[in-house]
Design a protein around this motif. Sequence first.
Motif, PDB file in Angstrom:
ATOM      1  N   ASP A  63      17.946  53.146  20.631  1.00 41.77           N
ATOM      2  CA  ASP A  63      16.538  52.525  20.863  1.00 41.77           C
ATOM      3  C   ASP A  63      15.418  53.120  20.688  1.00 41.77           C
ATOM      4  O   ASP A  63      14.566  52.775  21.272  1.00 41.77           O
ATOM      5  CB  ASP A  63      17.045  51.883  22.602  1.00 41.77           C
ATOM      6  N   TYR A  64      15.578  54.436  20.108  1.00 41.63           N
ATOM      7  CA  TYR A  64      14.461  55.180  19.629  1.00 41.63           C
ATOM      8  C   TYR A  64      13.593  55.780  21.066  1.00 41.63           C
ATOM      9  O   TYR A  64      12.634  56.232  20.844  1.00 41.63           O
ATOM     10  CB  TYR A  64      13.311  54.565  18.857  1.00 41.63           C
ATOM     11  N   ALA A  65      14.399  55.714  22.134  1.00 38.54           N
ATOM     12  CA  ALA A  65      13.502  56.236  23.203  1.00 38.54           C
ATOM     13  C   ALA A  65      14.508  56.895  24.228  1.00 38.54           C
ATOM     14  O   ALA A  65      14.121  58.244  24.609  1.00 38.54           O
ATOM     15  CB  ALA A  65      13.200  54.915  24.293  1.00 38.54           C
ATOM     16  N   HIS A  66      15.697  56.504  24.361  1.00 39.40           N
ATOM     17  CA  HIS A  66      16.779  57.433  25.411  1.00 39.40           C
ATOM     18  C   HIS A  66      18.001  57.362  24.848  1.00 39.40           C
ATOM     19  O   HIS A  66      18.669  58.514  25.397  1.00 39.40           O
ATOM     20  CB  HIS A  66      16.668  56.374  26.676  1.00 39.40           C
ATOM     21  N   PHE A  67      18.649  56.537  23.829  1.00 42.87           N
ATOM     22  CA  PHE A  67      19.929  56.689  23.635  1.00 42.87           C
ATOM     23  C   PHE A  67      20.187  56.627  22.208  1.00 42.87           C
ATOM     24  O   PHE A  67      19.429  55.853  21.471  1.00 42.87           O
ATOM     25  CB  PHE A  67      20.510  55.398  24.288  1.00 42.87           C
ATOM     26  N   ALA A  68      20.980  57.260  21.576  1.00 38.66           N
ATOM     27  CA  ALA A  68      21.418  57.179  20.265  1.00 38.66           C
ATOM     28  C   ALA A  68      22.852  57.574  20.059  1.00 38.66           C
ATOM     29  O   ALA A  68      23.386  58.423  20.812  1.00 38.66           O
ATOM     30  CB  ALA A  68      20.659  58.303  19.348  1.00 38.66           C
ATOM     31  N   TYR A  69      23.324  56.503  19.186  1.00 36.25           N
ATOM     32  CA  TYR A  69      25.041  56.851  18.806  1.00 36.25           C
ATOM     33  C   TYR A  69      25.251  57.330  17.275  1.00 36.25           C
ATOM     34  O   TYR A  69      24.638  56.357  16.534  1.00 36.25           O
ATOM     35  CB  TYR A  69      25.398  55.694  19.363  1.00 36.25           C
ATOM     36  N   ILE A  70      25.569  58.200  16.989  1.00 40.33           N
ATOM     37  CA  ILE A  70      25.981  58.628  15.916  1.00 40.33           C
ATOM     38  C   ILE A  70      27.221  57.945  15.140  1.00 40.33           C
ATOM     39  O   ILE A  70      28.263  58.038  16.089  1.00 40.33           O
ATOM     40  CB  ILE A  70      26.073  60.176  15.750  1.00 40.33           C
ATOM     41  N   TRP A 104      22.864  61.599  23.458  1.00 35.34           N
ATOM     42  CA  TRP A 104      23.396  61.231  22.117  1.00 35.34           C
ATOM     43  C   TRP A 104      24.896  60.967  22.507  1.00 35.34           C
ATOM     44  O   TRP A 104      25.814  61.674  23.215  1.00 35.34           O
ATOM     45  CB  TRP A 104      23.171  62.341  21.330  1.00 35.34           C
ATOM     46  N   SER A 105      25.711  60.374  21.526  1.00 32.38           N
ATOM     47  CA  SER A 105      27.052  60.200  21.714  1.00 32.38           C
ATOM     48  C   SER A 105      27.581  59.613  20.231  1.00 32.38           C
ATOM     49  O   SER A 105      27.103  59.368  19.400  1.00 32.38           O
ATOM     50  CB  SER A 105      27.514  59.017  22.709  1.00 32.38           C
ATOM     51  N   LEU A 106      28.850  59.880  20.143  1.00 30.26           N
ATOM     52  CA  LEU A 106      29.810  59.523  19.344  1.00 30.26           C
ATOM     53  C   LEU A 106      31.220  59.653  19.444  1.00 30.26           C
ATOM     54  O   LEU A 106      31.633  60.088  20.650  1.00 30.26           O
ATOM     55  CB  LEU A 106      29.478  60.485  18.138  1.00 30.26           C
ATOM     56  N   ARG A 107      32.120  58.977  18.665  1.00 35.17           N
ATOM     57  CA  ARG A 107      33.314  59.249  18.675  1.00 35.17           C
ATOM     58  C   ARG A 107      33.854  59.911  17.547  1.00 35.17           C
ATOM     59  O   ARG A 107      33.633  59.565  16.319  1.00 35.17           O
ATOM     60  CB  ARG A 107      33.952  57.523  18.674  1.00 35.17           C
ATOM     61  N   THR A 108      35.243  60.595  17.829  1.00 32.76           N
ATOM     62  CA  THR A 108      35.739  61.109  16.595  1.00 32.76           C
ATOM     63  C   THR A 108      37.082  61.787  16.834  1.00 32.76           C
ATOM     64  O   THR A 108      37.398  61.966  18.054  1.00 32.76           O
ATOM     65  CB  THR A 108      34.907  62.422  16.186  1.00 32.76           C
ATOM     66  N   THR A 109      37.933  61.706  16.067  1.00 32.59           N
ATOM     67  CA  THR A 109      39.394  62.189  16.226  1.00 32.59           C
ATOM     68  C   THR A 109      39.547  63.399  15.586  1.00 32.59           C
ATOM     69  O   THR A 109      40.682  64.041  15.738  1.00 32.59           O
ATOM     70  CB  THR A 109      40.271  61.020  15.966  1.00 32.59           C
ATOM     71  N   ASP A 110      38.690  63.621  14.612  1.00 32.13           N
ATOM     72  CA  ASP A 110      39.112  64.846  13.804  1.00 32.13           C
ATOM     73  C   ASP A 110      37.951  65.997  13.412  1.00 32.13           C
ATOM     74  O   ASP A 110      38.159  66.951  12.752  1.00 32.13           O
ATOM     75  CB  ASP A 110      39.691  64.440  12.367  1.00 32.13           C
ATOM     76  N   ALA A 111      36.599  65.703  13.807  1.00 35.06           N
ATOM     77  CA  ALA A 111      35.583  66.534  13.570  1.00 35.06           C
ATOM     78  C   ALA A 111      34.774  67.235  14.670  1.00 35.06           C
ATOM     79  O   ALA A 111      33.491  67.280  14.749  1.00 35.06           O
ATOM     80  CB  ALA A 111      34.510  65.652  12.835  1.00 35.06           C
ATOM     81  N   HIS A 112      35.738  67.286  15.772  1.00 36.42           N
ATOM     82  CA  HIS A 112      35.144  67.933  17.201  1.00 36.42           C
ATOM     83  C   HIS A 112      34.286  69.354  16.863  1.00 36.42           C
ATOM     84  O   HIS A 112      33.467  69.611  17.358  1.00 36.42           O
ATOM     85  CB  HIS A 112      36.274  68.224  18.156  1.00 36.42           C
ATOM     86  N   ALA A 113      35.018  70.141  16.046  1.00 35.60           N
ATOM     87  CA  ALA A 113      34.257  71.577  15.647  1.00 35.60           C
ATOM     88  C   ALA A 113      33.102  71.286  15.142  1.00 35.60           C
ATOM     89  O   ALA A 113      32.175  72.045  15.430  1.00 35.60           O
ATOM     90  CB  ALA A 113      35.227  72.346  14.838  1.00 35.60           C
ATOM     91  N   LEU A 114      32.839  70.119  14.131  1.00 38.66           N
ATOM     92  CA  LEU A 114      31.641  70.010  13.411  1.00 38.66           C
ATOM     93  C   LEU A 114      30.464  69.535  14.780  1.00 38.66           C
ATOM     94  O   LEU A 114      29.410  70.286  14.630  1.00 38.66           O
ATOM     95  CB  LEU A 114      31.685  68.877  12.574  1.00 38.66           C
ATOM     96  N   PHE A 120      27.419  68.997  21.251  1.00 36.03           N
ATOM     97  CA  PHE A 120      28.249  67.922  21.715  1.00 36.03           C
ATOM     98  C   PHE A 120      29.482  68.515  22.296  1.00 36.03           C
ATOM     99  O   PHE A 120      30.241  69.461  22.139  1.00 36.03           O
ATOM    100  CB  PHE A 120      28.709  66.907  20.601  1.00 36.03           C
ATOM    101  N   VAL A 121      29.679  67.938  23.620  1.00 35.55           N
ATOM    102  CA  VAL A 121      31.147  68.253  24.246  1.00 35.55           C
ATOM    103  C   VAL A 121      31.905  66.895  24.369  1.00 35.55           C
ATOM    104  O   VAL A 121      31.375  66.183  24.611  1.00 35.55           O
ATOM    105  CB  VAL A 121      30.761  68.885  25.703  1.00 35.55           C
ATOM    106  N   THR A 122      33.286  67.192  24.488  1.00 37.76           N
ATOM    107  CA  THR A 122      34.126  65.926  24.683  1.00 37.76           C
ATOM    108  C   THR A 122      33.749  65.768  26.368  1.00 37.76           C
ATOM    109  O   THR A 122      33.930  66.253  27.252  1.00 37.76           O
ATOM    110  CB  THR A 122      35.648  66.458  24.392  1.00 37.76           C
ATOM    111  N   SER A 123      34.091  64.291  26.371  1.00 42.00           N
ATOM    112  CA  SER A 123      33.514  63.831  27.730  1.00 42.00           C
ATOM    113  C   SER A 123      34.863  63.360  28.392  1.00 42.00           C
ATOM    114  O   SER A 123      35.609  62.616  28.218  1.00 42.00           O
ATOM    115  CB  SER A 123      32.514  62.423  27.534  1.00 42.00           C
ATOM    116  N   ASN A 124      34.771  63.843  29.633  1.00 37.25           N
ATOM    117  CA  ASN A 124      35.816  63.715  30.561  1.00 37.25           C
ATOM    118  C   ASN A 124      35.531  63.900  31.906  1.00 37.25           C
ATOM    119  O   ASN A 124      35.993  64.346  32.934  1.00 37.25           O
ATOM    120  CB  ASN A 124      37.307  64.283  30.232  1.00 37.25           C
TER     121      ASN A 124
END
Length: 140
Positions: A63-70, A104-114, A120-124
């Motif tokens: 939304d260019y203000a508060h939220f971004a999803y990679i 900022w958020s994103l989903r990944t199954t194999d690039a956590h280290a990147l 970025f931290v895993t959300s739980n």
Amino acid sequence: MNNLEISFDRSRIDFRATSDMIKASYWGEGRSDESHRRAFDNSLCVGAYLDGKQVGFGRVITDYAHFAYIADVIIWPEHQGAGIGKKLIQALLDHPELASVSGWSLRTTDAHALYERFGFVTSNDGIYMRLVRPPRPRSE
């Protein structure tokens, strides 16, 4: 990698190569060119280029203000491991139009280290929720 260029110029993106790379990925299986066109048109897209030839892609839904999803960060297989993904992520995080974005958020199954390299931290935490539903056909 002095000849690496990161560009937000959408006209430089090789749609055919990018769409094919994403469709061949584990997360892009079943997607169509039409869905990619719509997604790219509604995102801030970035390309990585070596000697003028595209070797990577990524996008941000925002939304260019508060939220971004990679999303859809992909490096062509023959160029993986050379730090191009890090440069793409850094360019997205540093984009001047996203300076005010704190969520900022994103989903990944194999690039956590990147992504952990960038904070970025895993959300739980019991707060982040998501809905996954099958896509419905668009009504014309």
